[in-house]
Design an enzyme around this catalytic site. Sequence first.
Site, PDB file in Angstrom:
ATOM      1  N   CYS A  50       0.876  -1.162   0.071  1.00 57.15           N
ATOM      2  CA  CYS A  50       0.062  -0.035   0.130  1.00 57.15           C
ATOM      3  C   CYS A  50       0.876   1.180   0.030  1.00 57.15           C
ATOM      4  O   CYS A  50       1.098   2.081   1.245  1.00 57.15           O
ATOM      5  CB  CYS A  50      -0.872   0.030   1.053  1.00 57.15           C
ATOM      6  SG  CYS A  50      -1.962   1.370   1.234  1.00 57.15           S
ATOM      7  N   CYS A  88      -0.621   4.297   1.709  1.00 52.71           N
ATOM      8  CA  CYS A  88      -0.806   4.240   3.348  1.00 52.71           C
ATOM      9  C   CYS A  88       1.060   4.703   3.512  1.00 52.71           C
ATOM     10  O   CYS A  88       1.012   5.738   4.501  1.00 52.71           O
ATOM     11  CB  CYS A  88      -0.763   2.951   3.685  1.00 52.71           C
ATOM     12  SG  CYS A  88      -2.181   2.320   3.076  1.00 52.71           S
ATOM     13  N   ASP A  89       1.901   4.310   2.947  1.00 51.40           N
ATOM     14  CA  ASP A  89       3.265   4.370   3.524  1.00 51.40           C
ATOM     15  C   ASP A  89       4.277   5.071   2.574  1.00 51.40           C
ATOM     16  O   ASP A  89       5.407   5.531   3.315  1.00 51.40           O
ATOM     17  CB  ASP A  89       3.826   2.792   3.569  1.00 51.40           C
ATOM     18  CG  ASP A  89       2.803   1.752   4.242  1.00 51.40           C
ATOM     19  OD1 ASP A  89       2.115   2.342   5.288  1.00 51.40           O
ATOM     20  OD2 ASP A  89       3.259   0.539   4.156  1.00 51.40           O
TER      21      ASP A  89
END
Length: 491
Positions: free
Chosen positions: A186, A189-190
């Site tokens: 992801c 997200c990161d």
Amino acid sequence: MNRVKTIKVLIIVVIFCGGVLWGVSHFKISSYVKEWIKNKGIPTIDFKFLDGKENIVPMLVLGSGPASLSAALYGSRSGIKTVVLRGNQPGGQLTGTSYIENWPGIKKFRGAELMTDFEEQVSSFGATMLSDAAESVDLSSWPYRVKTEEGHEFYALSLMIGTGATPRRLGIPGDSDYWGKGVTTCAICDAPYFKGDKVVVIGGGDSAMEEALELSPYAKTVDVLVRGTTLRASESMIGRVKECTNIFIHYNKALSEIKGDGMHVTSTMVKDTVTGAEEEWPVRGVFLAIGHIPNTQLFKGVIDVDDAGYIKIKDRHQLTNWPGVAVAGDVADSYYRQAGVAAGDGIKAGLDLVWWLTSIGYNSSVQTKLEPFFFDPKAVEKRKMEEIDSLTECDQLIADSKGKLLMLDFFTPYCPSCMSMIPIIEWTAAKFGDKVVFCKVDASLAYDLVKKFKVPDVPHMIFIKDGVIIDRLKNTMNRADFYEFIKKRIG
Ligand code: NDP
């Protein structure tokens, strides 16, 4: 007969009897289901047969991605009592997608926003959204019995399978050891946690291009490794990638190992798929975008699947080989795999189930008679976590929770693993309500708190006792493990 012979005969008898018993229990199909399957048609149901059964759900939907919610929308809007088990990744894969530009009629929006609006729309027609997941599904007798991770047992008159698909993993050395420590699926997200780092993206489809584009503003270099000689991604995505000067696409390259210092990824072994030559590349992040596996484990051996493991549908409809069981979305679609297609198929699935229920004699007067036996959503406790986003609120919370364990759950709405932990934390919160204070912090809004607690990425949970940090948790956990984790920290 000598002793050895007697023992052999006994073993054969035990195996034979075991086999017979297994067969009998495995193929225990109720007469209704048998009749449906045999006649491929409809016996009229005597709904009195359901009297006394508790937790009846006329339409039970497994999953909460676009396919599931579309089916629930059509079910609930038709007046059928509908319950949605949101599953372990509420909102499905769209919650982890960046901007969506190919949803008909809307130019650009975030996947997570769509799913929030979608749930509100479905709820407004009376569907019940439950933060829970199916643990077992028994289709051997009707109504179908579904047990959930939270310990509920439902009797479903019809079932919609929208369980989606799970990102594929590489299964090479280091993949599991460094999962959540630099290995992820992801970027949305990161990506901000890889500022100035070298990262690799594995795969050559649209997901890989999307990951690379998301990483490009943060990472120093983004190397996309494609195991073959061609990309599967669409021309428009490839065009956007080519505009980024720090993204490099390498063909005939695959990972053979992910290495690290125990805490984080430090390098990868990259193999040339033609020559077999290997070299070590120093990287901090490995982003996997190598496709998905359909989530069909709950229906193994009963619902028909194709050679690739995707659930089969009948004709132009979304019904499966099992009476009153429909399917839609990525669990049944190895070809298009588009959110818009999933939503369209979900609508078909919802209508198919409404018509199926009607065909067995289900109508509003039956619904009224069965109402006392329906699942009552009020029986599920409301247990929303507190939420803070400022230093002042945090100081107050720490003061108020003196003597208790305080857990701060740093999340972002666009992080699927964060969202998958929230129902588990809420469930645990209900068990330890008086001894633990559970509180959410949206890391995309509460920058001061992210800085104060040195949160490197999400999900990240911090445990505080009497103002002192006693533990941190970076990985997601299943319900049972998280419960044990909290129990130990209460002491
Ligand atoms: P795809 O199946 O399209 O691509 C998977 C990629 O991973 C392929 O390049 C494949 O290589 C590679 N791969 C598979 N297994 C391995 C492995 N073990 N090691 C290395 N590489 C591997 O999956 P996507 O998730 O990219 O896309 C799925 C669907 O979702 C598509 O229809 C896509 O268009 C859609 N999508 C659309 C988006 C958008 O429009 N914004 C965003 C993301 C997805 P090979 O070709 O050799 O098999």
